[in-house]
Design a protein around this motif. Structure first.
Motif, short mmCIF file in Angstrom:
data_model
loop_
_atom_site.label_atom_id
_atom_site.label_comp_id
_atom_site.label_asym_id
_atom_site.label_seq_id
_atom_site.Cartn_x
_atom_site.Cartn_y
_atom_site.Cartn_z
N ALA A 4 2.71 -1.33 -2.84
CA ALA A 4 2.04 -2.26 -3.77
C ALA A 4 0.64 -1.72 -4.02
CB ALA A 4 1.98 -3.65 -3.17
N LEU A 5 0.29 -1.53 -5.30
CA LEU A 5 -1.04 -1.03 -5.67
C LEU A 5 -1.94 -2.21 -5.97
CD1 LEU A 5 0.07 1.94 -7.94
CD2 LEU A 5 -0.55 1.98 -5.52
N VAL A 6 -3.17 -2.17 -5.41
CA VAL A 6 -4.07 -3.32 -5.47
C VAL A 6 -5.48 -2.88 -5.81
CG1 VAL A 6 -4.99 -5.25 -4.11
CG2 VAL A 6 -2.68 -4.40 -3.65
N ASN A 7 -6.17 -3.70 -6.59
CA ASN A 7 -7.61 -3.57 -6.80
C ASN A 7 -8.24 -4.84 -6.24
OD1 ASN A 7 -8.08 -1.06 -8.11
ND2 ASN A 7 -7.07 -1.88 -9.90
N PRO A 8 -8.69 -4.83 -4.97
CA PRO A 8 -9.23 -6.04 -4.36
C PRO A 8 -10.51 -6.52 -5.05
CG PRO A 8 -8.72 -4.39 -2.70
CD PRO A 8 -8.63 -3.71 -4.02
N PRO A 9 -10.71 -7.82 -5.07
CA PRO A 9 -11.97 -8.35 -5.60
C PRO A 9 -13.15 -7.73 -4.86
CG PRO A 9 -10.42 -10.13 -5.16
CD PRO A 9 -9.83 -8.88 -4.58
N GLY A 10 -14.22 -7.44 -5.59
CA GLY A 10 -15.41 -6.85 -5.00
C GLY A 10 -15.47 -5.34 -5.13
N LEU A 11 -14.36 -4.71 -5.56
CA LEU A 11 -14.34 -3.28 -5.83
C LEU A 11 -14.15 -3.07 -7.32
CD1 LEU A 11 -12.09 -1.95 -2.91
CD2 LEU A 11 -14.58 -1.82 -3.11
N PRO A 12 -14.70 -1.99 -7.87
CA PRO A 12 -14.57 -1.78 -9.31
C PRO A 12 -13.12 -1.51 -9.71
CG PRO A 12 -15.60 0.12 -8.28
CD PRO A 12 -15.48 -0.93 -7.22
N SER A 21 -3.50 0.97 -1.65
CA SER A 21 -2.05 0.82 -1.68
C SER A 21 -1.61 0.22 -0.35
CB SER A 21 -1.35 2.16 -1.92
OG SER A 21 -1.57 3.05 -0.86
N VAL A 22 -0.63 -0.67 -0.43
CA VAL A 22 -0.10 -1.32 0.76
C VAL A 22 1.35 -0.87 0.90
CG1 VAL A 22 0.43 -3.52 1.88
CG2 VAL A 22 -1.60 -3.32 0.41
N ALA A 23 1.64 -0.22 2.02
CA ALA A 23 2.97 0.33 2.25
C ALA A 23 3.77 -0.57 3.19
CB ALA A 23 2.86 1.72 2.85
N THR A 24 5.01 -0.86 2.80
CA THR A 24 5.88 -1.66 3.65
C THR A 24 7.16 -0.93 4.03
OG1 THR A 24 6.89 -2.67 1.70
CG2 THR A 24 5.03 -3.85 2.70
N GLY A 25 7.31 0.31 3.57
CA GLY A 25 8.49 1.10 3.88
C GLY A 25 8.47 1.58 5.31
N SER A 26 9.54 2.26 5.70
CA SER A 26 9.68 2.69 7.09
C SER A 26 9.59 4.19 7.31
CB SER A 26 11.01 2.18 7.63
OG SER A 26 12.09 2.67 6.85
N LYS A 27 9.60 4.99 6.22
CA LYS A 27 9.52 6.44 6.35
C LYS A 27 8.33 6.95 5.56
CE LYS A 27 14.49 7.20 6.62
NZ LYS A 27 15.64 7.84 5.96
N GLN A 28 7.55 7.80 6.20
CA GLN A 28 6.42 8.43 5.52
C GLN A 28 6.84 9.82 5.04
OE1 GLN A 28 3.01 8.50 8.06
NE2 GLN A 28 2.74 6.29 7.99
N VAL A 29 6.39 10.16 3.83
CA VAL A 29 6.69 11.46 3.24
C VAL A 29 5.36 12.15 2.96
CG1 VAL A 29 7.75 12.65 1.29
CG2 VAL A 29 8.78 10.53 2.17
N PHE A 30 5.19 13.34 3.50
CA PHE A 30 3.96 14.10 3.29
C PHE A 30 4.31 15.35 2.48
CE2 PHE A 30 3.56 11.74 7.22
CZ PHE A 30 2.35 11.08 7.04
N ILE A 31 3.79 15.42 1.27
CA ILE A 31 4.09 16.54 0.39
C ILE A 31 2.93 17.53 0.43
CG2 ILE A 31 4.55 17.23 -2.00
CD1 ILE A 31 5.90 14.50 -2.34
#
Length: 135
Positions: A4-12, A21-31
């Motif tokens: 989920a991509l987010v622009n929190p209040p207080g940041l431009p 970004s908020v990740a909820t998946g279970s596998k990380q991929v490093f390219i």
């Protein structure tokens, strides 16, 4: 999608970019950092930053597809540009836009852009690495 991509209040809020970004998946991929090589290892767009950025994004998309992921799964990008100056930003965004049009996506995860003196070979002007999260 586990990102989920987010622009929190207080940041431009910046066009074409998200702060978090908020990740909820279970596998990380490093390219690994992708440069402007085509499938045969030939440099694409020698001397053309926009063309090289485009190729880097296309290569990332290919790497993502190889593990069952897409740009929607990317949590963060790190971009290295040779001799970076703010005047190069339009060329960078031109390359991103061209790749987005070809891929049918808008790749806007959080990212860090770092100016560097050189990359692996003198022909390469940009290198982009990605971290993704998949289920």
């Amino acid at each position: 999608m586990p990102i989920a991509l987010v622009n929190p209040p207080g940041l431009p809020v910046i066009d074409g970019y998200h702060q978090v970004s908020v990740a909820t998946g279970s596998k990380q991929v490093f390219i690994a950092g992708q440069v402007a090589w085509d499938a045969d290892g030939a440099t694409v767009g020698e001397g053309d930053l926009a063309a090289q950025v485009e190729q880097c994004y296309l290569n990332i998309s290919t790497a993502l597809a190889g593990v069952g992921a897409t740009f929607a799964d990317v949590a963060k990008l790190t971009v290295y540009v040779v001799g970076w100056t703010p005047g190069k930003l339009p060329l960078f965004f031109d390359g991103v836009t061209r790749a987005a049009m070809k891929l049918g996506v808008t790749p806007v995860p959080p990212g860090t852009l770092i100016g560097v003196a050189a990359l692996d070979v003198p022909e390469h002007l940009v290198e982009i690495e990605a971290t993704a999260v998949i289920d």
